[in-house]
Design a protein around this motif. Sequence first.
Motif, PDB file in Angstrom:
ATOM      1  N   ASP A  14       3.863 -18.065  63.415  1.00 27.76           N
ATOM      2  CA  ASP A  14       5.000 -18.046  62.482  1.00 27.76           C
ATOM      3  C   ASP A  14       5.964 -19.181  62.780  1.00 27.76           C
ATOM      4  O   ASP A  14       6.418 -19.893  61.870  1.00 27.76           O
ATOM      5  CB  ASP A  14       5.735 -16.708  62.579  1.00 27.76           C
ATOM      6  CG  ASP A  14       5.008 -15.596  61.838  1.00 27.76           C
ATOM      7  OD1 ASP A  14       4.101 -15.909  61.047  1.00 27.76           O
ATOM      8  OD2 ASP A  14       5.348 -14.418  62.058  1.00 27.76           O
ATOM      9  N   ASP A  31       8.513 -10.894  59.546  1.00 30.13           N
ATOM     10  CA  ASP A  31       7.127 -10.759  60.003  1.00 30.13           C
ATOM     11  C   ASP A  31       7.072 -10.496  61.501  1.00 30.13           C
ATOM     12  O   ASP A  31       6.292  -9.647  61.963  1.00 30.13           O
ATOM     13  CB  ASP A  31       6.337 -12.023  59.650  1.00 30.13           C
ATOM     14  CG  ASP A  31       4.854 -11.846  59.882  1.00 30.13           C
ATOM     15  OD1 ASP A  31       4.256 -10.944  59.273  1.00 30.13           O
ATOM     16  OD2 ASP A  31       4.275 -12.603  60.693  1.00 30.13           O
ATOM     17  N   VAL A  32       7.881 -11.214  62.273  1.00 29.04           N
ATOM     18  CA  VAL A  32       7.880 -11.023  63.726  1.00 29.04           C
ATOM     19  C   VAL A  32       8.393  -9.629  64.088  1.00 29.04           C
ATOM     20  O   VAL A  32       7.784  -8.922  64.899  1.00 29.04           O
ATOM     21  CB  VAL A  32       8.731 -12.114  64.413  1.00 29.04           C
ATOM     22  CG1 VAL A  32       8.888 -11.810  65.905  1.00 29.04           C
ATOM     23  CG2 VAL A  32       8.091 -13.482  64.229  1.00 29.04           C
ATOM     24  N   ASN A  36       0.947 -14.047  66.829  1.00 23.57           N
ATOM     25  CA  ASN A  36       1.522 -14.036  65.487  1.00 23.57           C
ATOM     26  C   ASN A  36       2.891 -14.724  65.471  1.00 23.57           C
ATOM     27  O   ASN A  36       3.195 -15.505  64.560  1.00 23.57           O
ATOM     28  CB  ASN A  36       1.652 -12.588  65.007  1.00 23.57           C
ATOM     29  CG  ASN A  36       2.226 -12.493  63.604  1.00 23.57           C
ATOM     30  OD1 ASN A  36       1.606 -12.890  62.641  1.00 23.57           O
ATOM     31  ND2 ASN A  36       3.440 -11.966  63.500  1.00 23.57           N
ATOM     32  N   ALA A  37       3.723 -14.436  66.476  1.00 24.77           N
ATOM     33  CA  ALA A  37       5.044 -15.066  66.543  1.00 24.77           C
ATOM     34  C   ALA A  37       4.926 -16.576  66.730  1.00 24.77           C
ATOM     35  O   ALA A  37       5.669 -17.350  66.104  1.00 24.77           O
ATOM     36  CB  ALA A  37       5.853 -14.451  67.685  1.00 24.77           C
ATOM     37  N   SER A  56       5.866  -6.863  63.255  1.00 24.70           N
ATOM     38  CA  SER A  56       4.752  -6.781  64.206  1.00 24.70           C
ATOM     39  C   SER A  56       5.193  -6.128  65.513  1.00 24.70           C
ATOM     40  O   SER A  56       4.444  -5.335  66.103  1.00 24.70           O
ATOM     41  CB  SER A  56       4.189  -8.184  64.472  1.00 24.70           C
ATOM     42  OG  SER A  56       5.136  -8.999  65.139  1.00 24.70           O
ATOM     43  N   THR A 109      10.090 -15.301  58.197  1.00 24.16           N
ATOM     44  CA  THR A 109       9.565 -15.415  59.564  1.00 24.16           C
ATOM     45  C   THR A 109      10.100 -14.295  60.444  1.00 24.16           C
ATOM     46  O   THR A 109       9.344 -13.649  61.176  1.00 24.16           O
ATOM     47  CB  THR A 109       9.953 -16.777  60.159  1.00 24.16           C
ATOM     48  OG1 THR A 109       9.450 -17.821  59.317  1.00 24.16           O
ATOM     49  CG2 THR A 109       9.378 -16.927  61.560  1.00 24.16           C
ATOM     50  N   VAL A 115       0.827  -9.750  68.853  1.00 23.53           N
ATOM     51  CA  VAL A 115       2.229  -9.974  68.465  1.00 23.53           C
ATOM     52  C   VAL A 115       2.677 -11.364  68.918  1.00 23.53           C
ATOM     53  O   VAL A 115       3.337 -12.101  68.165  1.00 23.53           O
ATOM     54  CB  VAL A 115       3.140  -8.891  69.066  1.00 23.53           C
ATOM     55  CG1 VAL A 115       4.615  -9.261  68.882  1.00 23.53           C
ATOM     56  CG2 VAL A 115       2.863  -7.542  68.426  1.00 23.53           C
TER      57      VAL A 115
END
Length: 321
Positions: free
Chosen positions: A251, A303-304, A247-248, A307, A300, A244
Amino acid sequence: MSSLTDRYLAATLRAVPAPRREEIATELRASIEDMIDDRTGGGQDAATAEREVLTELGHPERLAARYADRRLQLIGPTYYLVWQRLLRRLLSTIPGAVGVLVGVVQATVGDHPGGAIGSGISAAIQTAVQIAFWVTLCFAILERTDASLKLPEWGVDQLPEAPVERDVRLTDTCASVATILLTLAFLPWQHFRSWVSGTGGERIPLLDPTLWRSWLPVLAAVLVASLVLEVVKYRTGRWTWSLVAVNALLDLAFAVPVVWLLLTERLLNPDLVARFSWLRDGDGLGIATRVSVVVVAAITLWDVVESVVKARRHNAPRHDG
């Protein structure tokens, strides 16, 4: 960690028809327990007895084939499972990779970018056919000539871990990878194969060409890192807090420069803005900028948040009712 018997059952049941799994699981577990009891009744250690019983039963997929009355045979049964396993691995990776590569090359540097998707699909199919033919031919020759590969005998140590529920599905991963690859291909494509033409017929890049000396390589690197993350995430099978966080970061590493370039009017090619009156005159460029910033920020944030929600759901403590 699950017991050897549980792992053996899981490996066997994967290869039998779903309607019969419960019946076979009950029957096979009872048979294994009886065989182990017979050995321990004679004074043998339980762990040793379990290993010997499972070893005598043989490879789980061979046992499953007997339950399902399914023949494991290409030309003969000797190398069927090896052929099947190798073919699955090759077909699950190589044709797709070749298809994507051919499609990207066709879209960016080929003479017919419009046919990039068709060319990629055609290349993937041809590659799959070639792999299936040559691998099958090689194993058929091995079977017919009685050549020995000196493969190690199957043992219980080769049993895979019992399957766990996946939170990351293959379809989601494929969709994410395809989106990233298309975005990555768009960067050179918009420069060399833009659909916008000037008054003299020359192609006008959509993004400011000067960004190739600064931000575009950075954005491309972030996209490549995102591809790696998708592969790692799929292999892990679930969202972890470390994934996570990565990924953040990725992004934000992509969204923040794009938003900044939009707000400072440095993202679009000035020649592109001058080409269209709706961008050039009035507040057209400002409206396009504000809409683009909102879209990038929304994607963005979504998506964050998604997750984080998936990671919390997977890592939440479970209470047995």
